[in-house]
Design a protein around this motif. Structure first.
Motif: not given
Length: 122
Positions: A28-38, A40-43, A45-50
């Motif tokens: 569960a902790a690894l899955e939560e960490e994976g969601k947080q990483m996703d 963060a990566l989305d953020t 990516e949004d900044r890079l595209l902007g």
């Protein structure tokens, strides 16, 4: 002995062994960490595209500025030439008027030399 090791290895490989008690919590902790990483990566990516869009905008504005500057310089040169030509014409007109005024004043001086015209009645 080798047979016992092989049986244990096969049972572990087949999933027959009981997972450790904290395995679900770690998963569960690894899955939560994976969601947080996703997220963060989305953020990122949004900044890079902007930033990429902003960079393209500035490049487009720079190209437009070059075009507008070139057009302005072309027309400014033509306007300056027309202004100088107009100024030369006005100066020529002023010289002609000055010349005609000075000729008119010379003519009036000659006509009025201080003597009264002689009358034929005397």
């Amino acid at each position: 002995m080798a047979l016992g090791v092989a049986v244990v290895a096969l049972s572990l490989a087949a999933g027959c062994a009981e997972p450790p008690p904290d395995a679900e919590a770690r998963l569960a902790a690894l899955e939560e960490e994976g969601k947080q990483m996703d997220a963060a990566l989305d953020t990122v990516e949004d900044r890079l595209l902007g930033n990429q869009a902003r960079m393209h905008l500035w490049q487009e504005l720079g190209e437009r500025h070059k075009t507008v500057s070139a057009i302005h310089c072309k027309h400014a040169d033509a306007n300056l030439a027309a202004i100088l030509e107009h100024e030369e014409r006005q100066e020529e007109k002023a010289r002609k008027l000055k010349r005609s005024h000075s000729l008119a004043s010379v003519d009036s001086t000659v006509l009025t030399s201080g003597q009264e015209p002689q009358s034929s009645h005397d």
